[in-house]
Design an enzyme around this catalytic site. Structure first.
Site, mmCIF file in Angstrom:
data_model
loop_
_atom_site.group_PDB
_atom_site.id
_atom_site.type_symbol
_atom_site.label_atom_id
_atom_site.label_comp_id
_atom_site.label_asym_id
_atom_site.label_seq_id
_atom_site.Cartn_x
_atom_site.Cartn_y
_atom_site.Cartn_z
ATOM 1 N N HIS A 141 0.797 -1.231 0.000
ATOM 2 C CA HIS A 141 0.000 0.000 0.000
ATOM 3 C C HIS A 141 0.828 1.279 0.000
ATOM 4 O O HIS A 141 0.257 2.367 -0.048
ATOM 5 C CB HIS A 141 -0.946 0.005 1.204
ATOM 6 C CG HIS A 141 -0.258 -0.125 2.528
ATOM 7 N ND1 HIS A 141 -0.886 0.108 3.722
ATOM 8 C CD2 HIS A 141 1.024 -0.487 2.862
ATOM 9 C CE1 HIS A 141 -0.050 -0.093 4.732
ATOM 10 N NE2 HIS A 141 1.115 -0.463 4.219
ATOM 11 N N HIS A 142 2.158 1.189 0.082
ATOM 12 C CA HIS A 142 2.981 2.403 0.112
ATOM 13 C C HIS A 142 3.465 2.839 -1.263
ATOM 14 O O HIS A 142 3.899 3.992 -1.428
ATOM 15 C CB HIS A 142 4.203 2.196 1.009
ATOM 16 C CG HIS A 142 3.878 2.015 2.457
ATOM 17 N ND1 HIS A 142 3.120 2.914 3.169
ATOM 18 C CD2 HIS A 142 4.210 1.021 3.333
ATOM 19 C CE1 HIS A 142 3.002 2.503 4.419
ATOM 20 N NE2 HIS A 142 3.640 1.340 4.542
ATOM 21 N N ALA A 143 3.440 1.958 -2.255
ATOM 22 C CA ALA A 143 3.999 2.278 -3.570
ATOM 23 C C ALA A 143 3.235 3.424 -4.220
ATOM 24 O O ALA A 143 2.009 3.460 -4.187
ATOM 25 C CB ALA A 143 3.973 1.044 -4.462
ATOM 26 N N LYS A 144 3.978 4.341 -4.818
ATOM 27 C CA LYS A 144 3.391 5.494 -5.500
ATOM 28 C C LYS A 144 3.411 5.267 -7.008
ATOM 29 O O LYS A 144 3.917 4.267 -7.505
ATOM 30 C CB LYS A 144 4.161 6.772 -5.164
ATOM 31 C CG LYS A 144 4.391 7.008 -3.683
ATOM 32 C CD LYS A 144 3.106 7.191 -2.927
ATOM 33 C CE LYS A 144 3.353 7.745 -1.526
ATOM 34 N NZ LYS A 144 4.290 6.928 -0.732
ATOM 35 N N ASP A 150 -0.661 5.276 2.588
ATOM 36 C CA ASP A 150 -0.519 6.548 1.875
ATOM 37 C C ASP A 150 -0.582 6.402 0.366
ATOM 38 O O ASP A 150 -1.112 7.274 -0.329
ATOM 39 C CB ASP A 150 0.787 7.234 2.271
ATOM 40 C CG ASP A 150 2.003 6.332 2.073
ATOM 41 O OD1 ASP A 150 1.842 5.087 2.069
ATOM 42 O OD2 ASP A 150 3.122 6.860 1.935
#
Length: 649
Positions: free
Chosen positions: A173-176, A214
């Protein structure tokens, strides 16, 4: 009383810890219960556990293999639809991520990482042992596999084949969009939600990982079709985002919910905050599908976490939403104490299947891995760490979140639009490399429509529907409904594949005289339009009429004094004739491929008898196999003969 004392004596030490922890769900079962009727999709690839971040990195993909081993030992796999995911391609990963970022992931290796230091800093990556997101061997293939599992689960939900889809190797869930972060390289959650949005109008994302989700929040911060809800530790803790007032922007205002918490969060307090907030979310948003990131780093005793949740408290968050009977995708996430992560996700898989697993681990699981020799039990005990969340603080957080949710408008609707096709895998059987066309089975499954065009010009007669003009003996008729290529003003030929609308727009922008859009391929005939004649010099005959979306070579080019109108050629492979000289007959309008009016630089015939008409007339030769020299006295074809194209006389 004596009865209560007897019950207390029957409780094991683990059950007592569960009661003290505040989540008394009854005595641990010793026998497996019967499975529910839920249809379960479980995605797992046997290679996922072979990847290693290296350098003492706490992230271990091997945990997905441990979960699979426990499920197999308990015999749960016979109750699920087991799926081996297909790796996502470059094009499929770039449905969300930036092209240059994914291209770098598939290019960089530990051996050439030093040659890409600028890009490593740009994409928040580095060498093994230095950063959270190192360049380890097979990093691109690792991303392809876990993303493939999440998208496959979403596709199964879209097709209404399953009720719950699991992919414990996902949840990054942190990968942009163009950046790695927090052990995450590609955001499989975003890719899965994008797949769900093809079928479901509203998707709810719930994150119970101890870290703020995020990357997913950022991806859907401006939309009302996806609501993101995150329960996480906030304050001097990675990634540092997820404040209470971060609630979305623009159209996505209040569709982003953040619940910041402190250290030591236990089952009781977590439940008191979680249930009222999620009940309000389900009431106001009414999602069509739910995606959950179930990071196990919020459990008691995690290496990087600082919460104090038990398996029961963690699993209750998923079970609470599962009661709404909404299609659900359950993903992994954080979790860095391997033996507890595997136990927790195994326990939660069983609970969502309606099976209460016995606390004693199967002998097969103990023999395969020695991670569970600490207690040789499935469930764990919580610690006695202090809960830093006061009751007043939690009540204030709950009140403010509920105020935000109360400002949501009515359930957002979705405008009717084209729905992209759902990802489907394995539509065709395996091709036979030694047989032409992939083999008989592969050939029979192919969809061949009548009138498919062939790339071979020699086979065009068999693959295209043609409309021939009756009474013509030559060769080279025009395809029905096709747009003939037209030579441009400089002699270049416009490709036949260009859309009529594009050509017509270009004609209008360029100020071409006498151009009209190509009629659409329908059974109805367009209304007759008056002939558009270009002005000719003094004494000259009117200019020719151009039909179709092509460019006239010499439209409005009447020639010298007393000269007739110029010749227009609209067919493919037609040489651009020179303007007629004085005394020439009327121009000839010719459409259709392979029509030879005149080679480049030559002059069309001038004798009226040769053109088949008296001086001043304008014979029309459309798409049929006519040359420039039509028989004397030929009659222009009718609208019916022209296949629905009206030619003003």
């Amino acid at each position: 009383s004596s009865s209560s004392g007897t019950l207390y004596e029957q409780l094991s030490a683990h059950d007592i810890a569960r009661v003290v922890g505040g989540w008394c769900l009854g005595q641990a079962s010793t026998e497996m219960t019967a499975p529910s009727e839920r249809r379960i999709f479980y995605s797992y690839h046997e290679e996922i556990g072979n990847f290693c971040y290296g350098g003492g990195n706490p992230m271990r993909p091997h945990r997905a293999r441990m979960v699979f081993s426990l499920l197999k030992s308990y015999g749960l796999l016979k109750h699920v639809s087991l799926h081996r995911p297909t790796p996502r391609s470059f094009e499929q990963l770039t449905e969300f991520h930036a092209d240059d970022y994914i291209d770098f992931l598939r290019t960089v290796t530990p051996n050439n990482a030093e040659d890409h230091m600028n890009q490593l800093r740009r994409f928040n990556m580095g060498q093994i042992g230095d950063v959270d997101c190192p360049v380890f061997d097979g990093v691109y293939e690792f991303c392809q596999l876990y993303c493939g599992g999440s998208v496959a689960g979403a596709a199964a939900l879209c097709e209404k084949k399953v009720d719950i889809a699991f992919n414990w190797s996902g949840g990054m869930h942190h990968a942009k969009k163009a950046e790695a972060s927090g052990f995450c390289y590609c955001n499989d959650i975003v890719l899965g939600i994008l797949e769900l949005l093809k079928e479901f109008p509203r998707v709810l994302y719930v994150d119970i990982d101890i870290h703020h989700g995020d990357g997913v929040e950022e991806a859907f911060y401006l939309t009302d079709r996806v609501m993101t809800v995150s329960f996480h530790k906030y304050g001097e803790f990675f990634p540092g985002t997820g404040a209470l007032d971060d609630c979305g922007y623009g159209k996505g205002k209040y569709y982003c919910v953040n619940v910041p918490l402190k250290d030591g969060m236990d089952d009781t307090n977590y439940q008191q905050v979680y249930e009222p907030i999620m009940s309000k979310v389900m009431e106001m948003f009414q999602p069509s599908a739910i995606v959950m990131c179930c990071g196990a780093d919020s459990l008691s005793g995690d290496k990087l976490g600082c919460f104090n949740l038990s398996f029961e408290g963690h699993s209750h968050c998923i079970e609470f939403l599962a009661k709404y009977q909404v299609p659900m995708m359950v993903l992994g996430g954080g979790g860095y104490t391997l033996r507890n992560v595997a136990r927790c996700w195994t326990y939660e898989t069983g609970r969502l299947m309606g099976i209460d697993l016995p606390d004693e681990l199967p002998e097969a699981a103990l023999q395969e891995y020695n991670y569970y020799l600490d207690t040789q039990c499935l469930r764990i005990s919580v610690s006695n760490m202090k809960n830093m969340n006061t009751k007043e603080e939690l009540e204030d957080i709950k009140r403010r979140v509920l105020e935000h949710l109360s400002q949501l408008p009515a359930v957002p609707s979705v405008q009717m639009a084209y729905r992209p096709p759902v990802k489907k895998e394995g539509e065709l059987p395996e091709e036979d490399p030694d047989a032409r066309g992939g083999g008989q089975a592969h050939e029979e499954r192919r969809r061949v429509k009548a009138g498919d065009e062939s790339d071979n010009e020699e086979e065009m007669g068999a693959g295209r529907a043609r409309r021939d003009v009756s009474g013509n003996d030559g060769a080279g008729s025009a395809p029905a409904g096709s747009t003939p290529a037209a030579p441009a003003a400089d002699g270049a030929t416009v490709a036949p594949g260009m859309q009529a609308a594009t050509l017509a727009t270009s004609e209008a922008l360029n100020g071409g005289a006498g151009a009209s859009p190509t009629p659409m391929e329908t059974d109805e005939k367009p209304a007759a339009a008056p002939a558009q004649a270009a002005d000719a010099p003094e004494g000259g005959a009117p200019g020719v009429t151009t039909l179709g979306a092509g460019n006239a070579v010499y439209a409005a080019n009447g020639g010298a004094q007393n000269g007739a109108a110029g010749t227009v050629t609209l067919g493919a492979s037609v040489g651009a004739g020179a303007p007629p000289s004085a005394g020439q007959a009327a121009g000839i309008s010719i459409l259709g491929p392979s029509t030879n009016v005149a080679s480049s630089g030559t002059t069309p015939p001038l004798d009226p008898a040769a053109t088949g008409a008296a001086a001043g007339s304008r014979p029309n030769i459309i798409g049929a196999s006519m040359g420039a020299n039509a028989p004397s006295g030929s009659t222009p074809p009718t609208a019916a003969e022209e296949g629905g194209i009206y030619r003003p006389q």
